[in-house]
Design a protein around this motif. Structure first.
Motif, PDB file in Angstrom:
ATOM      1  N   ASN A  75       0.841  -1.190   0.000  1.00 55.45           N
ATOM      2  CA  ASN A  75       0.000   0.000   0.000  1.00 55.45           C
ATOM      3  C   ASN A  75       0.886   1.254   0.000  1.00 55.45           C
ATOM      4  OD1 ASN A  75      -1.794   2.068   0.393  1.00 55.45           O
ATOM      5  ND2 ASN A  75      -2.674   1.272   2.293  1.00 55.45           N
ATOM      6  N   PRO A  76       0.972   1.972  -1.120  1.00 54.19           N
ATOM      7  CA  PRO A  76       1.860   3.146  -1.170  1.00 54.19           C
ATOM      8  C   PRO A  76       1.532   4.192  -0.116  1.00 54.19           C
ATOM      9  CG  PRO A  76       1.099   2.553  -3.373  1.00 54.19           C
ATOM     10  CD  PRO A  76       0.288   1.736  -2.405  1.00 54.19           C
ATOM     11  N   ALA A  77       0.281   4.250   0.325  1.00 56.27           N
ATOM     12  CA  ALA A  77      -0.110   5.258   1.310  1.00 56.27           C
ATOM     13  C   ALA A  77       0.577   5.046   2.658  1.00 56.27           C
ATOM     14  CB  ALA A  77      -1.625   5.248   1.500  1.00 56.27           C
ATOM     15  N   ARG A  78       1.067   3.823   2.920  1.00 52.77           N
ATOM     16  CA  ARG A  78       1.742   3.557   4.188  1.00 52.77           C
ATOM     17  C   ARG A  78       3.199   4.009   4.165  1.00 52.77           C
ATOM     18  NH1 ARG A  78      -1.465   0.016   7.165  1.00 52.77           N
ATOM     19  NH2 ARG A  78      -0.223   0.796   8.900  1.00 52.77           N
ATOM     20  N   GLY A  79       3.769   4.123   2.976  1.00 52.14           N
ATOM     21  CA  GLY A  79       5.140   4.615   2.869  1.00 52.14           C
ATOM     22  C   GLY A  79       6.201   3.679   3.392  1.00 52.14           C
ATOM     23  N   LEU A  80       5.899   2.384   3.470  1.00 53.09           N
ATOM     24  CA  LEU A  80       6.864   1.424   4.012  1.00 53.09           C
ATOM     25  C   LEU A  80       7.891   0.972   2.984  1.00 53.09           C
ATOM     26  CD1 LEU A  80       4.359  -0.722   6.077  1.00 53.09           C
ATOM     27  CD2 LEU A  80       6.265   0.574   7.031  1.00 53.09           C
ATOM     28  N   ALA A  81       7.562   1.104   1.728  1.00 49.93           N
ATOM     29  CA  ALA A  81       8.444   0.632   0.665  1.00 49.93           C
ATOM     30  C   ALA A  81       8.582   1.718  -0.400  1.00 49.93           C
ATOM     31  CB  ALA A  81       7.885  -0.653   0.054  1.00 49.93           C
ATOM     32  N   PHE A  82       9.485   1.466  -1.345  1.00 47.80           N
ATOM     33  CA  PHE A  82       9.733   2.459  -2.390  1.00 47.80           C
ATOM     34  C   PHE A  82       9.426   1.915  -3.776  1.00 47.80           C
ATOM     35  CE2 PHE A  82      13.608   0.520  -0.746  1.00 47.80           C
ATOM     36  CZ  PHE A  82      14.075  -0.174  -1.849  1.00 47.80           C
ATOM     37  N   SER A  83       8.691   0.803  -3.834  1.00 46.95           N
ATOM     38  CA  SER A  83       8.320   0.243  -5.132  1.00 46.95           C
ATOM     39  C   SER A  83       7.284   1.115  -5.843  1.00 46.95           C
ATOM     40  CB  SER A  83       7.778  -1.179  -4.961  1.00 46.95           C
ATOM     41  OG  SER A  83       6.714  -1.202  -4.029  1.00 46.95           O
ATOM     42  N   ALA A 136      13.945   7.739  -2.021  1.00 48.69           N
ATOM     43  CA  ALA A 136      14.642   6.637  -2.691  1.00 48.69           C
ATOM     44  C   ALA A 136      15.602   7.171  -3.754  1.00 48.69           C
ATOM     45  CB  ALA A 136      13.635   5.681  -3.314  1.00 48.69           C
ATOM     46  N   GLU A 137      15.164   8.145  -4.520  1.00 50.22           N
ATOM     47  CA  GLU A 137      16.027   8.711  -5.559  1.00 50.22           C
ATOM     48  C   GLU A 137      17.245   9.382  -4.924  1.00 50.22           C
ATOM     49  OE1 GLU A 137      15.811  11.843  -9.348  1.00 50.22           O
ATOM     50  OE2 GLU A 137      14.072  11.539  -8.052  1.00 50.22           O
ATOM     51  N   LEU A 138      17.015  10.098  -3.843  1.00 51.88           N
ATOM     52  CA  LEU A 138      18.105  10.759  -3.132  1.00 51.88           C
ATOM     53  C   LEU A 138      19.122   9.731  -2.632  1.00 51.88           C
ATOM     54  CD1 LEU A 138      17.575  13.368  -0.294  1.00 51.88           C
ATOM     55  CD2 LEU A 138      19.034  11.394   0.061  1.00 51.88           C
ATOM     56  N   LEU A 139      18.622   8.632  -2.074  1.00 54.03           N
ATOM     57  CA  LEU A 139      19.509   7.608  -1.522  1.00 54.03           C
ATOM     58  C   LEU A 139      20.341   6.945  -2.615  1.00 54.03           C
ATOM     59  CD1 LEU A 139      16.991   6.026   1.010  1.00 54.03           C
ATOM     60  CD2 LEU A 139      18.955   7.480   1.557  1.00 54.03           C
ATOM     61  N   HIS A 170      20.565 -11.791  -4.492  1.00 56.90           N
ATOM     62  CA  HIS A 170      19.707 -10.798  -5.124  1.00 56.90           C
ATOM     63  C   HIS A 170      20.311  -9.408  -4.926  1.00 56.90           C
ATOM     64  CE1 HIS A 170      18.545 -10.993  -0.893  1.00 56.90           C
ATOM     65  NE2 HIS A 170      18.109  -9.760  -1.021  1.00 56.90           N
ATOM     66  N   ARG A 171      19.984  -8.511  -5.830  1.00 57.44           N
ATOM     67  CA  ARG A 171      20.522  -7.160  -5.735  1.00 57.44           C
ATOM     68  C   ARG A 171      19.796  -6.364  -4.653  1.00 57.44           C
ATOM     69  NH1 ARG A 171      24.242  -5.620  -9.213  1.00 57.44           N
ATOM     70  NH2 ARG A 171      24.599  -6.829 -11.115  1.00 57.44           N
ATOM     71  N   ILE A 172      20.571  -5.553  -3.954  1.00 54.99           N
ATOM     72  CA  ILE A 172      20.030  -4.716  -2.890  1.00 54.99           C
ATOM     73  C   ILE A 172      19.973  -3.283  -3.384  1.00 54.99           C
ATOM     74  CG2 ILE A 172      20.364  -3.872  -0.549  1.00 54.99           C
ATOM     75  CD1 ILE A 172      21.905  -6.433   0.045  1.00 54.99           C
ATOM     76  N   ASP A 173      18.791  -2.710  -3.387  1.00 55.07           N
ATOM     77  CA  ASP A 173      18.646  -1.324  -3.787  1.00 55.07           C
ATOM     78  C   ASP A 173      19.324  -0.438  -2.731  1.00 55.07           C
ATOM     79  OD1 ASP A 173      17.251   1.390  -3.904  1.00 55.07           O
ATOM     80  OD2 ASP A 173      16.368   0.410  -5.656  1.00 55.07           O
ATOM     81  N   PRO A 174      20.037   0.608  -3.141  1.00 58.86           N
ATOM     82  CA  PRO A 174      20.698   1.479  -2.163  1.00 58.86           C
ATOM     83  C   PRO A 174      19.749   2.098  -1.148  1.00 58.86           C
ATOM     84  CG  PRO A 174      21.559   1.910  -4.347  1.00 58.86           C
ATOM     85  CD  PRO A 174      20.393   0.969  -4.527  1.00 58.86           C
ATOM     86  N   ALA A 175      18.457   2.135  -1.451  1.00 60.82           N
ATOM     87  CA  ALA A 175      17.493   2.709  -0.507  1.00 60.82           C
ATOM     88  C   ALA A 175      17.082   1.735   0.598  1.00 60.82           C
ATOM     89  CB  ALA A 175      16.239   3.171  -1.267  1.00 60.82           C
TER      90      ALA A 175
END
Length: 316
Positions: free
Chosen positions: A110-118, A184-187, A215-220
């Motif tokens: 749920n993007p409204a929760r802001g827990l992830a950056f997908s 996420a972009e900043l990170l 697996h690859r780890i996103d810098p964020a």
């Protein structure tokens, strides 16, 4: 799921229908439903910080509990309230305490929760939006640079924490950082180009010892983890629960905790070892149980889950 049932059903069966479960992290009620259907119980007591998930789980579990004659007690709030909740219900101590320390898929998705950056959403991260706690945006936009760096390093184990904190402070001086996409972009920009998209640790398969690339780890990833832990006080809550366990549980009771990152797992490991050294019981799992390849294929998020089980001494 199978590992949890394997750990908890036998001790509950031994209580001949008089078993009481305290579920510290009810979520959507998946583990609760499996236990209710698998073994006769006297009562199932659970807490969760998410009112929406609690309501969903109540609707899911109430008919099953009524059909099986189980008293169902669901509470909105932190699992650190466990001793007070059990006492207020005038119940014996629970014979099983279970905690799945990960967050529910519907929360992550749920993007409204802001827990992830997908997907882009407000930089919130509170598991209980009604709590009045500061959001991740509050922390990112107000903490001094050194405090922000310490937080990212301690809770995210991020080696570039000082570089990241400096980048955050420079960016917020121009305009507030309010969304997950912004952060996420900043990170990613804070990482040196060769280090973006780092690979995680390699894992061995059970077939012929072949090595599967990590697996690859996103810098964020690590900074998002750190902020979520800080916003929700997750590690303090876990430390409190672990301290409460010996007095919370029935003699001979079983505790089963699932962690999802090293900061949680180390705390559970140390606490269970300390209990054993104090001769309060024994570790059922010297090494954590992990999801097999089939479960990981069905549920990719389970690849980081680690289950540890401890059995307290029975009455003398």
């Amino acid at each position: 799921m199978n590992a949890v049932l394997d750990a908890l059903v036998p001790p509950l069966q031994a209580q001949n229908g008089d078993g009481i479960v305290f579920d510290a992290t009810l979520g959507r009620g998946g583990h609760a439903e499996a236990l209710l259907r698998s073994v006769p119980l006297r009562a199932y007591v659970a807490t969760d910080l998410d009112q929406g998930n609690l309501a969903y789980a109540r609707q899911r579990l109430q008919p099953i509990a009524e059909n099986r004659g189980v008293a169902l007690h669901l509470h909105h709030g932190p699992f650190t309230d466990a001793p007070d909740i059990v006492q207020s219900l005038d119940l014996p101590r629970p014979g099983v305490v279970h905690a799945d320390l990960g967050f529910a898929s519907n929360q992550v998705d749920n993007p409204a929760r802001g827990l992830a950056f997908s997907a882009d959403g407000p930089l919130d991260m509170r598991l209980d939006p009604t709590s009045g706690l500061p959001t991740a945006a509050d922390l990112v936009n107000t903490l001094p640079q050194d405090e922000l760096a310490d937080l990212i390093f301690e809770f995210g184990e991020e080696r570039l924490s000082r570089r990241i904190a400096r980048k955050i402070v420079e960016t917020r001086a121009q305009s507030p950082i309010l969304t997950t996409a912004q952060l996420a972009e900043l990170l990613r920009d804070a990482y040196p180009a060769p280090n973006r998209g780092q690979r995680g640790p390699t894992r061995r398969t059970k077939h012929g010892g072949r090595v599967r690339p990590g697996h690859r780890i996103d810098p964020a990833t690590r900074t998002f983890q750190a902020l979520r832990i800080a916003v929700n006080g997750e590690l303090h809550a876990l430390d409190t629960l672990l301290t409460q366990l010996p007095d919370l549980m029935k003699l001979g009771g079983t505790a089963a905790l699932i962690s999802f990152h090293s900061l949680e797992d180390r705390r559970v490991k140390r606490a269970f070892l300390d209990f054993q050294q104090r001769e309060l019981g024994r570790r059922i799992t010297r090494k954590p149980l992990v999801a097999d390849e089939d479960e990981q294929a069905r549920n990719p998020r389970s690849r980081s889950a680690k289950l540890r089980v401890f059995k307290f001494n029975p009455p003398p």
